[in-house]
Enzyme design. Structure first.
Site, PDB file in Angstrom:
ATOM      1  N   HIS A   1       0.877  -1.165   0.000  1.00  0.00           N
ATOM      2  CA  HIS A   1       0.000   0.000   0.000  1.00  0.00           C
ATOM      3  C   HIS A   1       0.917   1.218   0.000  1.00  0.00           C
ATOM      4  O   HIS A   1       1.859   1.284   0.774  1.00  0.00           O
ATOM      5  CB  HIS A   1      -0.885  -0.025   1.252  1.00  0.00           C
ATOM      6  CG  HIS A   1      -2.030   0.929   1.185  1.00  0.00           C
ATOM      7  ND1 HIS A   1      -1.857   2.286   1.155  1.00  0.00           N
ATOM      8  CD2 HIS A   1      -3.358   0.704   1.129  1.00  0.00           C
ATOM      9  CE1 HIS A   1      -3.044   2.866   1.085  1.00  0.00           C
ATOM     10  NE2 HIS A   1      -3.976   1.928   1.064  1.00  0.00           N
TER      11      HIS A   1
ATOM     12  N   ARG B   1      -6.075   9.466  -1.595  1.00  0.00           N
ATOM     13  CA  ARG B   1      -5.609   9.749  -2.963  1.00  0.00           C
ATOM     14  C   ARG B   1      -6.800   9.819  -3.905  1.00  0.00           C
ATOM     15  O   ARG B   1      -6.833  10.621  -4.832  1.00  0.00           O
ATOM     16  CB  ARG B   1      -4.614   8.682  -3.422  1.00  0.00           C
ATOM     17  CG  ARG B   1      -3.252   8.834  -2.770  1.00  0.00           C
ATOM     18  CD  ARG B   1      -2.274   7.771  -3.260  1.00  0.00           C
ATOM     19  NE  ARG B   1      -2.679   6.445  -2.854  1.00  0.00           N
ATOM     20  CZ  ARG B   1      -3.006   5.461  -3.673  1.00  0.00           C
ATOM     21  NH1 ARG B   1      -2.968   5.628  -4.978  1.00  0.00           N
ATOM     22  NH2 ARG B   1      -3.358   4.277  -3.203  1.00  0.00           N
TER      23      ARG B   1
END
Ligand SMILES: Cc1cc2nc3c(=O)[nH]c(=O)nc-3n(C[C@H](O)[C@H](O)[C@H](O)COP(=O)(O)OP(=O)(O)OC[C@H]3O[C@@H](n4cnc5c(N)ncnc54)[C@H](O)[C@@H]3O)c2cc1C
Length: 577
Positions: A239, A261
């Site tokens: 991640h 994001r």
């Protein structure tokens, strides 16, 4: 040999994450007369990664979206390695499962003003399809699931660690599981007609990692030792945004969710420059593998933050909005001295998920008769890359299916006699550290973490992987000479650490072995010496088995049962929107 007691049940479920709890509920609801036992290393409802799910649950519900679209995103995101029948099952059953979660189990997910479920953007998807409860979705799911399990006559063996699959005399049917009752340190054989492996994988062998502390790949290690096939083991997902708060806190490595994001967060290097658009036109919203490599390149170039990572910035979206939308994340960062809403937070790629796992079929059966698998312990659903939001969908979808299958499977069957020699060997192996002088397990663990991060991590090459393979052999030899000081077995955490390391070493070797064999780059597996994605039409997946103590790898062709590389199952109109 240490003695063991024996208990029996119809269905034994290992693990109480989304997969384990859904399996228990479905099996019970299919036949309430069955004796069902959930055995778990921690406390039911309080351990595992499903509880930690932040971002949410992928499901095609909204107008304009469809399971077909979800399927195509899963296949292309997985770089054409997913088993297409498993992926198909995932995207279609997710629709049924989310309704079950809301309408039967009582989950409350966030809604739009018109009452429909709110679905947010996650990276690598062509549609906003991630259902969530703020940014603490897993707590909602696991709390509701646990309540439902507690309300039924389902037995619990909490603080019970599975240590070995015990076969019947034929060596290919499950007879039970050897366990340690952590509270007393005593061995217990749980005999069962059907067993579900749902211990949730979890790449905690890397220096930076996200999964819960109770996970050490025990299920995968047990499967390896039993000679079962594991696929796609080279595929470890990093991640991109693990919290980086220095080496002295366990908060380092914990994840800051993808929705940051997705919502428009920026990544900045140590010089405060955005860099992701130099790597991929999607910028920060590229898939996890791409963003992790983009960050890693900045780290290797030395353009880092004080703690050696990069920054995530959300303030340009409006601090109040960020505080409202990402409450849990803002609080987590504040706990570590960072202001996510208004300032900059240091982040680093962190090992998050293993796409690889036990080879299984869409009905959750495995090569062993009576042994089933679901959730993160399995391989094939995600191929080379898991889309954010497909993890919890995977565990709940296949957990439920496993429960249905097992409830049917046990009808009219009896408990099988267990292989007494295998039971003896399991106890002997687990008890080994009590006969050895105490050593420094912590140092061994650190060396394992460095080895996997440096040589089998985000960017790999032949020399590094060979170095890792040699280092892992040395570490395994050393572990077998290290004992635990305290002979008291009850709640002996040093002993449990020894067993954790043993599992992690077994599985690390499988990762490195498969990574060496794949001489091209696919999704999460990036070989600096073979950077191209090659020959999609002739894609193969790796299958690893342990035989006579040695790992053997087979390359099996991917069956493009629904769609071939370069094609789509979407209509022209769907594909263009
Ligand atoms: C921080 C974090 C955030 C995430 N966010 C998302 C997200 O937003 N969306 C998404 O789709 N996915 C997300 N994931 C991934 C997701 O959590 C997993 O894919 C999924 O929940 C795994 O479910 P599971 O049931 O297979 O395993 P888990 O939920 O991890 O459960 C495993 C269970 O097995 C038990 N266990 C382990 N070893 C043993 C043993 N030896 N004996 C007995 N029991 C054992 C554990 O104690 C635990 O109860 C996230 C993961 C993490 C770590």
């Amino acid at each position: 040999m240490q003695p063991f007691d024996i208990v029996s049940t119809d269905i034994l479920i290992l693990g109480s994450g989304g997969a384990g709890l859904f399996a228990a509920l479905h099996a019970h609801d299919a036949d309430p007369s069955l004796d069902i036992t959930v055995a778990v290393k921690g406390l039911l409802g309080k351990c595992g990664c499903t509880r930690m799910v932040q971002g949410g649950y992928n499901v095609a519900l909204a107008e304009g979206d469809s399971p077909e679209r979800h399927f195509m995103d899963t296949i292309t995101g997985g770089k054409w390695l997913p088993d297409q029948e498993l992926a198909w099952k995932l995207v279609n059953t997710a629709v049924e499962r989310i309704h079950e979660l809301e309408n039967e189990l009582g989950c409350f997910f966030d809604r739009n003003a018109d009452g429909t479920l709110h679905q947010k953007a996650f990276a690598g998807q062509t549609f906003d399809r991630t259902v969530h409860k703020g940014d603490l979705t897993g707590i909602e799911i696991i709390n509701r699931l646990s309540e439902q399990v507690w309300a039924r006559k389902i037995k619990r063996l909490e603080e019970h660690r599975a240590i070995e699959l015990i076969p019947a005399a034929d060596g290919r049917s499950i007879a039970g599981i050897m366990m340690i009752d952590l509270r007393s340190g005593k061995y217990r054989l749980v005999r069962a007609k059907a067993v579900l492996l749902a211990t949730g994988g979890g790449p905690t062998m890397y220096k930076f990692h996200t999964p819960s502390g109770d996970k050490s790949c025990d299920g995968l290690a047990m499967a390896l030792r039993a000679g079962l096939s594991l696929r796609d083991m080279e595929m470890v997902q990093f991640h991109p945004t693990g919290l980086l708060a220095g080496p002295d806190t366990r908060m380092t490595g914990t994840v800051l969710e993808e929705g940051l994001r997705g919502a428009g967060g920026y990544l900045l290097n140590g010089n405060h420059e955005r860099f992701m658009h130099n790597v991929d036109p999607r910028g920060e919203r590229a898939t996890r593998d791409v963003v992790s490599r983009g960050i890693y390149a900045e780290m290797r170039a030395g353009r880092t933050t004080p703690n050696g990572g990069v920054y995530i910035q959300m303030s340009h979206l409006g601090p109040d909005k960020v505080r409202k939308q990402f409450k849990g994340m803002v609080e987590r960062c504040a706990d570590c001295g960072f202001d996510l809403a208004g300032g900059l937070v240091e982040v680093v790629p962190t090992a998050h998920y293993m796409m690889g796992g036990v080879v299984f079929k869409p009905d959750c059966s495995t090569e062993w008769s009576g042994l089933f698998a679901a959730g993160e312990d399995t391989g094939g659903v995600h191929g080379a890359n898991r889309l954010g939001g497909n993890g919890v969908a995977n565990s709940t979808v296949f957990g439920g299916i496993a429960g249905d299958t097992m409830a049917q499977w046990v009808q009219g069957r009896r408990l099988l006699d267990y292989d007494a020699e295998r039971a003896r060997q399991a106890i002997e192996a687990a008890d080994r550290p009590f006969s050895l002088p105490a050593g420094d397990l912590h140092a061994l663990r650190e060396r394992l973490a460095d080895c996997m991060w440096d040589d089998a991590g985000i960017v790999r090459d032949k020399a590094g992987l060979e170095r890792a393979a040699a280092r892992l052999e040395t570490l395994q030899d050393e572990l077998l000479e290290v004992g635990v000081a305290d002979g008291n077995r009850a709640y002996n955490l040093t002993w449990q650490d020894w067993l954790n390391l043993d599992s992690l070493l077994h599985v690390s070797k499988a990762i490195v072995h498969a990574a060496l064999a794949r001489e091209d780059s696919r999704g999460a597996h990036f070989r600096e010496d073979y950077p191209e994605v090659r020959d999609l039409e002739n894609s193969w997946f790796s299958v690893i088995r342990m035989q006579g103590g040695a790992l053997q790898l087979e390359r099996r062709p991917v069956a493009f049962t629904r769609v071939s590389p370069g094609q789509t199952i979407l209509t022209e109109e769907e594909a263009s929107t």
